[in-house]
Design a protein around this motif. Structure first.
Motif, short mmCIF file in Angstrom:
data_model
loop_
_atom_site.label_atom_id
_atom_site.label_comp_id
_atom_site.label_asym_id
_atom_site.label_seq_id
_atom_site.Cartn_x
_atom_site.Cartn_y
_atom_site.Cartn_z
N GLU A 1 0.84 -1.19 0.00
CA GLU A 1 0.00 0.00 0.00
C GLU A 1 0.88 1.25 0.00
O GLU A 1 2.01 1.23 0.50
CB GLU A 1 -0.91 0.03 1.24
N ARG A 2 0.37 2.32 -0.59
CA ARG A 2 1.08 3.60 -0.57
C ARG A 2 0.55 4.47 0.55
O ARG A 2 -0.63 4.43 0.89
CB ARG A 2 0.93 4.33 -1.91
N GLY A 3 1.43 5.26 1.14
CA GLY A 3 1.03 6.16 2.19
C GLY A 3 0.57 7.50 1.63
O GLY A 3 0.73 7.78 0.43
N ARG A 4 0.01 8.31 2.47
CA ARG A 4 -0.49 9.61 2.04
C ARG A 4 0.05 10.69 2.98
O ARG A 4 -0.13 10.61 4.19
CB ARG A 4 -2.02 9.62 2.06
N ILE A 5 0.73 11.67 2.40
CA ILE A 5 1.27 12.80 3.16
C ILE A 5 0.34 13.99 3.00
O ILE A 5 0.10 14.44 1.87
CB ILE A 5 2.69 13.16 2.70
N MET A 6 -0.20 14.49 4.11
CA MET A 6 -1.11 15.63 4.08
C MET A 6 -0.34 16.87 4.52
O MET A 6 -0.08 17.07 5.71
CB MET A 6 -2.30 15.38 5.00
N ASP A 7 0.05 17.69 3.57
CA ASP A 7 0.73 18.95 3.87
C ASP A 7 -0.35 20.01 4.06
O ASP A 7 -1.12 20.29 3.13
CB ASP A 7 1.67 19.33 2.73
N GLY B 1 13.21 25.39 3.68
CA GLY B 1 12.23 24.38 4.05
C GLY B 1 11.84 23.54 2.84
O GLY B 1 12.65 23.30 1.96
N GLY B 2 10.59 23.10 2.81
CA GLY B 2 10.14 22.33 1.65
C GLY B 2 9.09 21.32 2.00
O GLY B 2 8.39 21.44 3.01
N THR B 3 8.99 20.30 1.17
CA THR B 3 8.03 19.22 1.40
C THR B 3 8.61 17.92 0.84
O THR B 3 9.68 17.93 0.19
CB THR B 3 6.68 19.53 0.74
N GLU B 4 7.93 16.81 1.06
CA GLU B 4 8.41 15.51 0.60
C GLU B 4 8.23 15.40 -0.92
O GLU B 4 7.09 15.33 -1.40
CB GLU B 4 7.65 14.37 1.31
N GLN B 5 9.32 15.39 -1.64
CA GLN B 5 9.26 15.31 -3.10
C GLN B 5 8.92 13.88 -3.54
O GLN B 5 9.47 12.92 -3.00
CB GLN B 5 10.60 15.73 -3.71
N PRO C 1 8.85 7.72 -3.22
CA PRO C 1 7.98 7.15 -4.27
C PRO C 1 6.81 6.33 -3.73
O PRO C 1 5.84 6.09 -4.46
CB PRO C 1 8.95 6.27 -5.07
N HIS C 2 6.87 5.91 -2.47
CA HIS C 2 5.80 5.09 -1.91
C HIS C 2 4.74 5.95 -1.21
O HIS C 2 3.85 5.40 -0.53
CB HIS C 2 6.37 4.06 -0.92
N TRP C 3 4.84 7.27 -1.41
CA TRP C 3 3.91 8.17 -0.73
C TRP C 3 3.26 9.14 -1.71
O TRP C 3 3.89 9.61 -2.64
CB TRP C 3 4.65 8.97 0.35
N LEU C 4 1.97 9.41 -1.49
CA LEU C 4 1.24 10.40 -2.28
C LEU C 4 1.18 11.70 -1.47
O LEU C 4 0.90 11.68 -0.27
CB LEU C 4 -0.18 9.92 -2.58
N LEU C 5 1.44 12.81 -2.15
CA LEU C 5 1.46 14.11 -1.48
C LEU C 5 0.20 14.91 -1.81
O LEU C 5 -0.15 15.06 -2.98
CB LEU C 5 2.71 14.90 -1.90
N GLU C 6 -0.47 15.42 -0.77
CA GLU C 6 -1.65 16.24 -0.96
C GLU C 6 -1.51 17.53 -0.13
O GLU C 6 -0.95 17.50 0.97
CB GLU C 6 -2.93 15.51 -0.52
#
Length: 297
Positions: free
Chosen positions: A236-242, A257-261, A266-271
């Motif tokens: 399963e892929r994880g989900r990063i909630m910014d 600073g920044g965010t998860e590129q 690659p195993h995470w979806l960024l929202e």
């Protein structure tokens, strides 16, 4: 300066009148005592009142129309307003100065001077808690975590890794202390990813952390990536909630600073949750605060 009591210039003063907006409580003459962590008001009819400095939002000093008396107004984070009538403007100024210092004791740069570290209840609780606190190991058991999935780490026992995290945190069992430290160095405020909830039905976990300090050069941190991946459900892929907006993230990236590129995780979806900047949130909060304190006309 390392002791909050150093800020106390006058330990107590006479109060002519006291009122509170939340309950409509009104008391006549009494004494206002200034302690290291709270205000204690004792009225002449034996009524008492306590107010922690950590609840304070704003302090105002007002001169009344007769020119003789003054009013100290304290507005709190719970949308309650407290008014103390004081006979002397000089005393009011001195007390207000002490309260302003005591309500901002982070200037002491010593977390152990805060009230929770010094409070010792006189008696045990009269009724049992629904979930008695026996440490994070008990939390893992209550969550129903499989053995070897997560552990309770005391790496932060002296608040040396992250000053805003508790002494014990829940992390993946396969992560070493060195990996946690490297991840902390890579995150804003040293807030490395920690587990705050686990769902035993789905095997999914909820984590929290500070933003990664990737900067405009998009720095990488393999220990941080391994820490996050260790929390994933298999296949399963994880989900990063910014919580920020994309434009806000871009501004932070230019400042280090920044965010998860996606290429690094690659195993995470960024929202993006598109919440406003802290300044905008505070402005909205102040407007709400003002409305809640307005009297009916």
């Amino acid at each position: 300066m390392g002791d909050p009591t150093d800020f106390i210039i006058i330990p107590k003063i006479k109060v002519i009148y006291f009122s509170e907006t939340a309950s409509g409580k009104q008391l006549q003459e009494g004494t206002l005592n200034i302690t290291a962590h709270n205000l204690l008001f004792y009225s002449h009819d034996d009524a008492t009142f306590t107010l922690l400095y950590t609840l304070f939002e704003k302090i105002e000093k007002l001169a009344l129309q007769d020119g003789l008396r003054c009013q100290l107004v304290i507005k709190t984070k719970t949308f309650t307003e407290y008014k103390f009538e004081i006979p002397s403007q000089e005393e009011m100024n001195v007390v207000a100065k002490s309260i302003e210092k005591l309500s901002n004791i982070q200037e002491l740069q010593n977390i152990e001077v805060y009230f929770p570290f010094l409070y010792h209840p006189r008696n045990e609780l009269s009724c049992p808690l629904a979930y008695p606190w026996n440490g994070y190991s008990d939390v893992l058991s209550r969550w129903g975590c499989p053995s070897g999935k997560f552990i309770v780490s005391d790496l932060n026992r002296k608040f040396t890794v992250c000053p805003s995290y508790p002494p014990e945190v829940i992390v993946p069992a396969i992560c070493t202390d060195d990996q946690l430290i490297e991840s902390a160095k890579f995150r804003h405020g040293c807030r490395f990813p920690i587990v705050v909830y686990y769902n035993k039905k789905t095997g999914a976990s909820l984590l929290r952390s500070g933003q990664p300090m990737t900067g405009s050069t998009y720095k990488k941190c393999d220990p941080d990536k391994r820490l996050l991946n260790a929390c994933l459900v298999p296949r399963e892929r994880g989900r990063i909630m910014d919580t920020r907006t994309k434009s806000n993230v871009s501004q932070w990236t230019s400042k280090g600073g920044g965010t998860e590129q996606p290429g690094m995780y690659p195993h995470w979806l960024l929202e993006y949750c598109d919440l406003d900047k802290s300044e905008g949130m505070m402005e909205s909060y102040e407007k709400l605060f003002k409305i809640c304190l307005e009297r009916e006309t």
